[in-house]
Design a protein around this motif. Sequence first.
Motif, PDB file in Angstrom:
ATOM      1  N   VAL A 195       0.796  -1.181  -0.036  1.00  0.00           N
ATOM      2  CA  VAL A 195      -0.074   0.151  -0.374  1.00  0.00           C
ATOM      3  C   VAL A 195       1.150   0.969   0.285  1.00  0.00           C
ATOM      4  N   ARG A 196       0.852   1.691  -0.941  1.00  0.00           N
ATOM      5  CA  ARG A 196       1.143   3.770  -0.893  1.00  0.00           C
ATOM      6  C   ARG A 196       0.440   4.156  -0.496  1.00  0.00           C
ATOM      7  N   LEU A 197       0.917   5.101   0.801  1.00  0.00           N
ATOM      8  CA  LEU A 197       0.016   6.352   1.362  1.00  0.00           C
ATOM      9  C   LEU A 197       1.126   6.842   2.255  1.00  0.00           C
ATOM     10  N   PRO A 198       1.041   8.318   1.423  1.00  0.00           N
ATOM     11  CA  PRO A 198       2.422   9.359   2.406  1.00  0.00           C
ATOM     12  C   PRO A 198       2.563   9.093   4.186  1.00  0.00           C
ATOM     13  N   GLY A 199       3.271   8.658   4.409  1.00  0.00           N
ATOM     14  CA  GLY A 199       3.514   8.627   5.860  1.00  0.00           C
ATOM     15  C   GLY A 199       3.781   7.548   6.649  1.00  0.00           C
ATOM     16  N   LEU A 200       3.230   6.490   5.981  1.00  0.00           N
ATOM     17  CA  LEU A 200       2.916   5.177   6.021  1.00  0.00           C
ATOM     18  C   LEU A 200       4.549   4.366   5.420  1.00  0.00           C
ATOM     19  N   VAL A 201       4.908   3.545   7.077  1.00  0.00           N
ATOM     20  CA  VAL A 201       6.011   2.755   7.540  1.00  0.00           C
ATOM     21  C   VAL A 201       5.801   1.669   7.808  1.00  0.00           C
ATOM     22  N   VAL A 202       6.183   0.581   6.810  1.00  0.00           N
ATOM     23  CA  VAL A 202       5.893  -0.760   7.614  1.00  0.00           C
ATOM     24  C   VAL A 202       7.292  -1.857   7.335  1.00  0.00           C
ATOM     25  N   ILE A 203       7.150  -2.324   8.918  1.00  0.00           N
ATOM     26  CA  ILE A 203       8.989  -2.578   8.318  1.00  0.00           C
ATOM     27  C   ILE A 203       8.830  -4.608   9.021  1.00  0.00           C
ATOM     28  N   ARG A 204       9.048  -5.407   8.246  1.00  0.00           N
ATOM     29  CA  ARG A 204       8.761  -6.276   8.352  1.00  0.00           C
ATOM     30  C   ARG A 204      10.544  -7.540   8.572  1.00  0.00           C
ATOM     31  N   SER A 205      10.368  -8.670   8.798  1.00  0.00           N
ATOM     32  CA  SER A 205      10.881  -9.535   9.175  1.00  0.00           C
ATOM     33  C   SER A 205      11.236 -10.423   8.726  1.00  0.00           C
ATOM     34  N   VAL A 206      12.464 -11.305   8.534  1.00  0.00           N
ATOM     35  CA  VAL A 206      12.204 -12.753   7.822  1.00  0.00           C
ATOM     36  C   VAL A 206      13.237 -13.366   8.709  1.00  0.00           C
ATOM     37  N   THR A 207      13.214 -13.191  10.343  1.00  0.00           N
ATOM     38  CA  THR A 207      13.996 -13.606  10.782  1.00  0.00           C
ATOM     39  C   THR A 207      13.623 -15.005  11.566  1.00  0.00           C
ATOM     40  N   LYS A 208      11.463 -14.771  11.996  1.00  0.00           N
ATOM     41  CA  LYS A 208      11.185 -15.430  12.018  1.00  0.00           C
ATOM     42  C   LYS A 208      10.439 -16.192  11.757  1.00  0.00           C
ATOM     43  N   THR A 209       9.997 -16.862  10.763  1.00  0.00           N
ATOM     44  CA  THR A 209       9.603 -17.750   9.528  1.00  0.00           C
ATOM     45  C   THR A 209      10.625 -18.441   8.841  1.00  0.00           C
ATOM     46  N   PHE A 210      11.976 -18.026   8.707  1.00  0.00           N
ATOM     47  CA  PHE A 210      13.086 -18.452   7.984  1.00  0.00           C
ATOM     48  C   PHE A 210      14.652 -19.369   9.491  1.00  0.00           C
ATOM     49  N   GLY A 211      14.060 -18.947  10.480  1.00  0.00           N
ATOM     50  CA  GLY A 211      14.590 -19.224  11.878  1.00  0.00           C
ATOM     51  C   GLY A 211      16.521 -18.963  11.574  1.00  0.00           C
ATOM     52  N   LEU A 212      15.663 -17.088  11.718  1.00  0.00           N
ATOM     53  CA  LEU A 212      17.103 -16.389  11.597  1.00  0.00           C
ATOM     54  C   LEU A 212      17.062 -15.090  12.472  1.00  0.00           C
ATOM     55  N   ALA A 213      16.782 -15.373  13.845  1.00  0.00           N
ATOM     56  CA  ALA A 213      17.122 -14.281  14.380  1.00  0.00           C
ATOM     57  C   ALA A 213      18.582 -14.529  14.781  1.00  0.00           C
ATOM     58  N   GLY A 214      19.356 -15.460  15.312  1.00  0.00           N
ATOM     59  CA  GLY A 214      20.888 -15.282  14.796  1.00  0.00           C
ATOM     60  C   GLY A 214      21.343 -14.535  14.357  1.00  0.00           C
ATOM     61  N   LEU A 215      20.687 -14.088  12.487  1.00  0.00           N
ATOM     62  CA  LEU A 215      21.686 -13.021  11.696  1.00  0.00           C
ATOM     63  C   LEU A 215      21.130 -12.113  11.730  1.00  0.00           C
ATOM     64  N   ARG A 216      19.955 -11.576  12.089  1.00  0.00           N
ATOM     65  CA  ARG A 216      19.201 -10.431  11.833  1.00  0.00           C
ATOM     66  C   ARG A 216      19.314  -9.993  10.265  1.00  0.00           C
ATOM     67  N   ALA A 217      17.296 -10.475   9.602  1.00  0.00           N
ATOM     68  CA  ALA A 217      17.183  -9.784   8.217  1.00  0.00           C
ATOM     69  C   ALA A 217      15.817  -9.091   7.903  1.00  0.00           C
ATOM     70  N   GLY A 218      15.656  -8.414   7.453  1.00  0.00           N
ATOM     71  CA  GLY A 218      14.337  -7.864   7.033  1.00  0.00           C
ATOM     72  C   GLY A 218      14.211  -6.158   5.912  1.00  0.00           C
ATOM     73  N   TYR A 219      13.791  -5.971   6.262  1.00  0.00           N
ATOM     74  CA  TYR A 219      13.076  -4.180   5.379  1.00  0.00           C
ATOM     75  C   TYR A 219      11.647  -3.374   5.631  1.00  0.00           C
ATOM     76  N   LEU A 220      12.539  -2.195   4.963  1.00  0.00           N
ATOM     77  CA  LEU A 220      11.129  -1.602   5.728  1.00  0.00           C
ATOM     78  C   LEU A 220      10.952  -0.578   4.052  1.00  0.00           C
ATOM     79  N   LEU A 221       9.328  -0.676   4.069  1.00  0.00           N
ATOM     80  CA  LEU A 221       8.725   0.062   2.836  1.00  0.00           C
ATOM     81  C   LEU A 221       8.522   1.379   3.552  1.00  0.00           C
ATOM     82  N   ALA A 222       8.984   2.606   2.638  1.00  0.00           N
ATOM     83  CA  ALA A 222       8.095   3.447   3.051  1.00  0.00           C
ATOM     84  C   ALA A 222       7.966   4.656   1.808  1.00  0.00           C
ATOM     85  N   ASP A 223       7.448   5.831   1.290  1.00  0.00           N
ATOM     86  CA  ASP A 223       7.161   6.368   0.378  1.00  0.00           C
ATOM     87  C   ASP A 223       8.802   7.031   0.316  1.00  0.00           C
TER      88      ASP A 223
END
Length: 353
Positions: A195-223
């Motif tokens: 979703v593209r909305l001004p001022g909206l920030v979405v923070i996501r992680s792959v560490t939980k689903t893929f067993g990577l808590a010790g590696l640290r990886a994710g991404y952020l989406l924003a305008d």
Amino acid sequence: MTSGLFALDRHGDRDWAPGMLDFAVNVRGAPPGFVRSAIAATLDDLARYPSSELFDAVTAQIAALHGRDPGEVLLLAGASDGFELLGRLGARRAALLQPSFTEPELVLRAAGVPIVQVPLDPTRPLDARAAARIPDDADLVVIGNPTNPTSVLHPRTAIEALCRPGRIVVVDEAFADLTVDEVTGMREPESLAGVRLPGLVVIRSVTKTFGLAGLRAGYLLADPALAARLSAGRRAWPMSTPALAALAACCGPEGESHCDEQARLVAVERDAMLARLADVGWRPVADPRAPYVLFEVANALSVREELRRTGIAVRSCANFVGLTDDHLRLAVRSDDQVTRLVEALRRVPTEVK
């Protein structure tokens, strides 16, 4: 027994120790083989700095996954890296919709941002009446979806309604990839990642689903303008080469298939776990939609200690705003693990229960 349980920086990993059966941490087991292979393939490159070409390629890959432009994506060393960036926004007043993950409060307090707590009913999703309690002058709003630790999934439309000119709305979607529509079976039914909305920030992680808590990886989406504000002055090489390779694998076709499989499995295991726990009088606080479930249990801290003595770790929720020390969070686990938990609960002394 309660020492440290109320600290904001206490997370589920503090309730677990090696050798314990883990219901405290919401990580879905070990990394799948294709992710391990992607990481292993980078080991000969560890003497070199992470390449900008790889960084840009993974950024473009994630942008395409969510139908966005590369300028709307920031790669992260886990979701907490994204929360740490929020201090750069210069917010005048932040509203934290609670109970929720405690890291945003920690980083905003460290940045000197005034905070107002907005407790939600932990049994139900966000609606207009609850949203009306957010102060009009809050120019930064943070909400989890699904919320940790309540396992409530909020309607996407209710979160979109929080957006307004001059306000930034941050959505923690660390567990969104394991949510499914209960009718259609569609994955991520309430995600705002595309979703593209001004001022909206979405923070996501792959560490939980893929067993990577010790590696640290994710991404952020924003305008793009907001993404540029968040990344201004950021350190060079914010992610390691193995983490970049893992993120690419998790967000590729094999990763999407793995998420589909895990989301279906979580739904099945969660239903089975709830049925087993109901037999010993444990019922969820809310309709759970995430890979964890919140319970309210009399003398929960004593129950937690009894379980620890049998080698089982559960997550105390004493340090979440809006909850009490009688709340426990349990990660969704397989039937054989739940059997051990139920057997242990049946042995908890009556005076503790």
